[in-house]
Design a protein around this motif. Structure first.
Motif, PDB file in Angstrom:
ATOM      1  N   PHE A   6      79.835 103.449 -29.239  1.00  8.43           N
ATOM      2  CA  PHE A   6      79.447 102.222 -29.603  1.00  8.43           C
ATOM      3  C   PHE A   6      78.752 101.637 -28.148  1.00  8.43           C
ATOM      4  CE2 PHE A   6      80.633 103.795 -33.389  1.00  8.43           C
ATOM      5  CZ  PHE A   6      80.215 102.027 -34.934  1.00  8.43           C
ATOM      6  N   THR A   7      77.828 101.037 -28.391  1.00 14.33           N
ATOM      7  CA  THR A   7      77.355  99.889 -27.062  1.00 14.33           C
ATOM      8  C   THR A   7      75.889  99.459 -27.576  1.00 14.33           C
ATOM      9  OG1 THR A   7      76.730  99.789 -24.881  1.00 14.33           O
ATOM     10  CG2 THR A   7      75.349 101.563 -26.477  1.00 14.33           C
ATOM     11  N   GLY A   8      76.035  97.800 -26.763  1.00 11.86           N
ATOM     12  CA  GLY A   8      74.978  97.359 -27.228  1.00 11.86           C
ATOM     13  C   GLY A   8      74.840  96.391 -26.424  1.00 11.86           C
ATOM     14  N   LYS A   9      74.066  95.021 -26.110  1.00 12.42           N
ATOM     15  CA  LYS A   9      74.225  93.760 -25.659  1.00 12.42           C
ATOM     16  C   LYS A   9      75.796  93.116 -25.550  1.00 12.42           C
ATOM     17  CE  LYS A   9      71.706  89.986 -24.132  1.00 12.42           C
ATOM     18  NZ  LYS A   9      71.284  90.110 -22.251  1.00 12.42           N
ATOM     19  N   GLY A  10      76.028  92.372 -24.821  1.00 12.07           N
ATOM     20  CA  GLY A  10      77.106  92.071 -24.552  1.00 12.07           C
ATOM     21  C   GLY A  10      77.398  90.947 -25.993  1.00 12.07           C
ATOM     22  N   GLY A  11      78.266  90.888 -27.026  1.00  9.47           N
ATOM     23  CA  GLY A  11      78.391  89.478 -27.595  1.00  9.47           C
ATOM     24  C   GLY A  11      77.776  90.142 -29.248  1.00  9.47           C
ATOM     25  N   VAL A  12      77.231  90.962 -29.332  1.00  6.69           N
ATOM     26  CA  VAL A  12      76.850  91.551 -30.433  1.00  6.69           C
ATOM     27  C   VAL A  12      77.673  92.280 -31.507  1.00  6.69           C
ATOM     28  CG1 VAL A  12      74.424  91.843 -29.452  1.00  6.69           C
ATOM     29  CG2 VAL A  12      76.254  93.666 -29.834  1.00  6.69           C
ATOM     30  N   GLY A  13      79.019  91.907 -31.190  1.00  7.60           N
ATOM     31  CA  GLY A  13      79.610  92.453 -32.019  1.00  7.60           C
ATOM     32  C   GLY A  13      79.899  93.862 -31.479  1.00  7.60           C
ATOM     33  N   THR A 216      64.791  88.623 -30.759  1.00  8.68           N
ATOM     34  CA  THR A 216      63.836  89.037 -30.340  1.00  8.68           C
ATOM     35  C   THR A 216      64.428  90.299 -28.588  1.00  8.68           C
ATOM     36  OG1 THR A 216      62.569  87.595 -31.231  1.00  8.68           O
ATOM     37  CG2 THR A 216      61.461  89.583 -29.135  1.00  8.68           C
ATOM     38  N   VAL A 217      65.309  89.171 -28.063  1.00  7.12           N
ATOM     39  CA  VAL A 217      65.807  89.032 -26.556  1.00  7.12           C
ATOM     40  C   VAL A 217      66.910  91.412 -26.674  1.00  7.12           C
ATOM     41  CG1 VAL A 217      66.595  88.663 -24.377  1.00  7.12           C
ATOM     42  CG2 VAL A 217      65.360  87.614 -25.395  1.00  7.12           C
ATOM     43  N   VAL A 218      67.800  90.953 -27.644  1.00  8.56           N
ATOM     44  CA  VAL A 218      68.505  91.670 -27.718  1.00  8.56           C
ATOM     45  C   VAL A 218      67.793  92.666 -28.284  1.00  8.56           C
ATOM     46  CG1 VAL A 218      70.547  92.280 -29.261  1.00  8.56           C
ATOM     47  CG2 VAL A 218      70.110  89.937 -28.216  1.00  8.56           C
ATOM     48  N   VAL A 219      66.794  92.822 -29.639  1.00  9.33           N
ATOM     49  CA  VAL A 219      66.310  94.146 -29.896  1.00  9.33           C
ATOM     50  C   VAL A 219      65.620  94.304 -28.541  1.00  9.33           C
ATOM     51  CG1 VAL A 219      64.690  95.143 -30.871  1.00  9.33           C
ATOM     52  CG2 VAL A 219      65.954  93.015 -32.459  1.00  9.33           C
ATOM     53  N   ALA A 220      65.306  93.721 -27.332  1.00  3.06           N
ATOM     54  CA  ALA A 220      64.453  94.494 -26.521  1.00  3.06           C
ATOM     55  C   ALA A 220      64.794  95.376 -25.557  1.00  3.06           C
ATOM     56  CB  ALA A 220      63.784  93.026 -25.817  1.00  3.06           C
ATOM     57  N   GLU A 221      65.873  95.100 -25.307  1.00  2.00           N
ATOM     58  CA  GLU A 221      67.627  95.575 -24.627  1.00  2.00           C
ATOM     59  C   GLU A 221      67.681  96.648 -25.798  1.00  2.00           C
ATOM     60  OE1 GLU A 221      71.930  95.126 -23.015  1.00  2.00           O
ATOM     61  OE2 GLU A 221      69.749  93.405 -22.533  1.00  2.00           O
ATOM     62  N   ALA A 222      67.897  97.046 -26.940  1.00  2.00           N
ATOM     63  CA  ALA A 222      68.285  97.813 -27.691  1.00  2.00           C
ATOM     64  C   ALA A 222      66.732  99.346 -27.008  1.00  2.00           C
ATOM     65  CB  ALA A 222      68.556  97.770 -28.859  1.00  2.00           C
ATOM     66  N   ARG A 223      65.634  98.776 -27.487  1.00  2.00           N
ATOM     67  CA  ARG A 223      64.652  99.713 -26.997  1.00  2.00           C
ATOM     68  C   ARG A 223      65.262 100.107 -25.905  1.00  2.00           C
ATOM     69  NH1 ARG A 223      61.118  95.860 -29.867  1.00  2.00           N
ATOM     70  NH2 ARG A 223      60.642  94.391 -27.826  1.00  2.00           N
ATOM     71  N   ARG A 224      65.029  99.214 -25.043  1.00  2.00           N
ATOM     72  CA  ARG A 224      65.462  99.777 -23.486  1.00  2.00           C
ATOM     73  C   ARG A 224      66.503 100.868 -23.489  1.00  2.00           C
ATOM     74  NH1 ARG A 224      63.516  94.518 -22.099  1.00  2.00           N
ATOM     75  NH2 ARG A 224      65.485  93.982 -22.150  1.00  2.00           N
ATOM     76  N   SER A 225      67.486 100.118 -24.095  1.00  2.00           N
ATOM     77  CA  SER A 225      68.375 101.044 -23.795  1.00  2.00           C
ATOM     78  C   SER A 225      68.016 102.494 -24.909  1.00  2.00           C
ATOM     79  CB  SER A 225      69.719 100.831 -24.845  1.00  2.00           C
ATOM     80  OG  SER A 225      69.807  99.622 -24.220  1.00  2.00           O
ATOM     81  N   TYR A 226      67.403 102.540 -26.160  1.00  2.00           N
ATOM     82  CA  TYR A 226      67.444 104.323 -26.385  1.00  2.00           C
ATOM     83  C   TYR A 226      66.335 104.982 -25.287  1.00  2.00           C
ATOM     84  CZ  TYR A 226      65.941 106.931 -30.734  1.00  2.00           C
ATOM     85  OH  TYR A 226      65.259 107.892 -31.676  1.00  2.00           O
TER      86      TYR A 226
END
Length: 414
Positions: A6-13, A216-226
């Motif tokens: 599991f990963t994601g931007k810091g603070g997303v749970g 929006t900012v969180v989703v943009a980072e998730a797209r780059r991570s993918y």
């Protein structure tokens, strides 16, 4: 054995979702370990109980571990650190400062990966859930084994032979001790162990799960991570949208948030086609403890027919297809556009650059002898065409061999 990161931007749970998924796996009868590679361990807080440096039983079939980085550091880095300390001592550096300098950045995360290797090799677990560091650190960490492998295969053997042959002369000339066999053996051992980790995490039973919030900012980072996880060969098996406001009974203030989040969630659906999208409703209080975490997981994963514990399907991000004239290498780069991708060849290595990330891929033997005839990015996939004919030993770029990945011809990128 199933492995889910599991990963994601810091603070997303992500820690809460990792813990809840582990609780669900254990409740289904699977012997489960949840392990943290995040330096800011929070699994103990999520389960509401003290957790030790060894797997700690918190419920039937459910074990939690927060790695003792200092202990693992001493086991894996001690020989190398002793040599570095001897060099800094000759240079006259204060011993305390020298010890700080010999601790590699990100050591805790690296050593947690080695701990994952040990647990996976033990055969004790049906499911291992990994609570990773935030995405940027995770990407650097997951790229490390292959990057170190390139150095170990091409530079390390020559460097080792050179130091062994010239050690007496170099020691007198430089005035500092040269590394001995124990240092080289430690580096080789570290490389071999990290390579095992990579083989495990890019294998057919391992995958990464992205956690995001509808922003929006969180989703943009998730797209780059993918995109970048696919670049390095890791499978992404789904996305969890966390802290989604429920639409029922919303007051005017919350109704505004519901509308804003719905707009972002439409973008999420479009950004991750073909992947399950699970939703976690915003709760009045944080779920703490095994029972609360299990309830959360059942609610989250009830929204999709996909089994949240099933291994990923398909060939993975990289595959090779054969044709009458040669072969085509396919590398999934979801979300990447042709102008973001740059391709080159250096001997048996294919150098793929996407934005600020670069991967040196050693080509399979079956196509390493072929030359590149062209490349293109189509529908989120890099396709590199290989045809019969010797690849030039001095290095061959995709641009020189044919089409550039962005579709233009004959013009070198500056």
């Amino acid at each position: 054995m199933r492995v889910i990161l599991f990963t994601g931007k810091g603070g997303v749970g992500k820690s809460t979702l990792a813990a809840s998924t582990a609780a669900l796996a254990a409740a289904s009868g699977k012997r489960t370990l949840v392990l943290s590679t995040d330096a800011a361990h929070s699994l103990s807080d999520a389960f509401g109980t003290p957790v030790g440096a060894e797997p700690t039983l918190v419920a039937p079939n459910l074990y939690v571990e927060q790695v003792d980085a200092q202990l693992r550091f001493e086991q894996s880095w001690a020989d190398i650190q002793r040599y570095l300390l001897s060099v800094l001592d000759v240079a006259g550096m204060d011993p305390v400062a020298a010890e700080e300098l010999t601790v590699i950045p990100g050591a805790e995360e690296v050593l947690a990966l080695l701990e994952l290797r040990l647990r996976a090799r033990s055969g004790e677990w049906d499911v291992i859930v990994v609570d990773c560091a935030p995405t940027a650190e995770t990407l650097r960490l997951l790229a490390l084994p292959e990057a170190l492998g390139w150095y170990m295969a091409r530079v390390f053997p020559m460097q080792r032979r050179l130091v062994k042959a010239l050690k007496p002369v170099l020691t007198r000339a430089a005035g500092v001790p040269m590394p001995g066999e124990t240092v080289f053996d430690a580096l080789q051992r570290l490389h071999d162990e990290l390579l095992e980790v990579r083989d495990l995490l890019t294998g057919p039973t391992a995958s990464v799960r992205l956690v995001l919030t509808p922003e929006t900012v969180v989703v943009a980072e998730a797209r780059r991570s993918y995109t970048m996880l696919s670049l390095y060969g890791y499978r992404v098996d789904g996305v969890v949208a966390n802290r989604v406001f429920p639409a029922d009974g919303a007051d005017d203030w919350r109704a505004g948030w519901v509308v804003a989040q719905d707009e972002v969630l439409v973008d999420v659906d479009a950004s991750f086609p073909g992947l399950p999208l699970w939703r976690s409703t915003y709760r009045p209080r944080e779920p703490v403890g095994v029972q609360a975490l299990e309830v959360l997981a059942r609610e989250v994963y009830a929204g999709q027919p996909a089994d949240p514990l099933a291994p990923p399907t398909g060939d993975g991000p990289f595959r090779v297809t054969r044709n009458a004239t040669g072969a085509v290498a396919h590398l999934a780069l979801p979300g990447a556009t042709k102008d973001q991708v740059h391709l080159a060849r250096n001997g048996d290595d294919l150098v793929v650059t996407v934005g600020s990330y670069r991967r040196l891929m050693t080509l399979p033997q079956g196509i390493a002898r072929l030359r590149i005839a062209g490349a293109r990015v189509e529908a989120g996939e890099l396709q590199v065409r290989f045809v019969e004919g010797s690849a030039r030993s001095g290095g061959e770029s995709g641009e020189e061999a044919g089409d550039r990945a962005d579709g233009s011809k004959g013009r070198k990128r500056q």
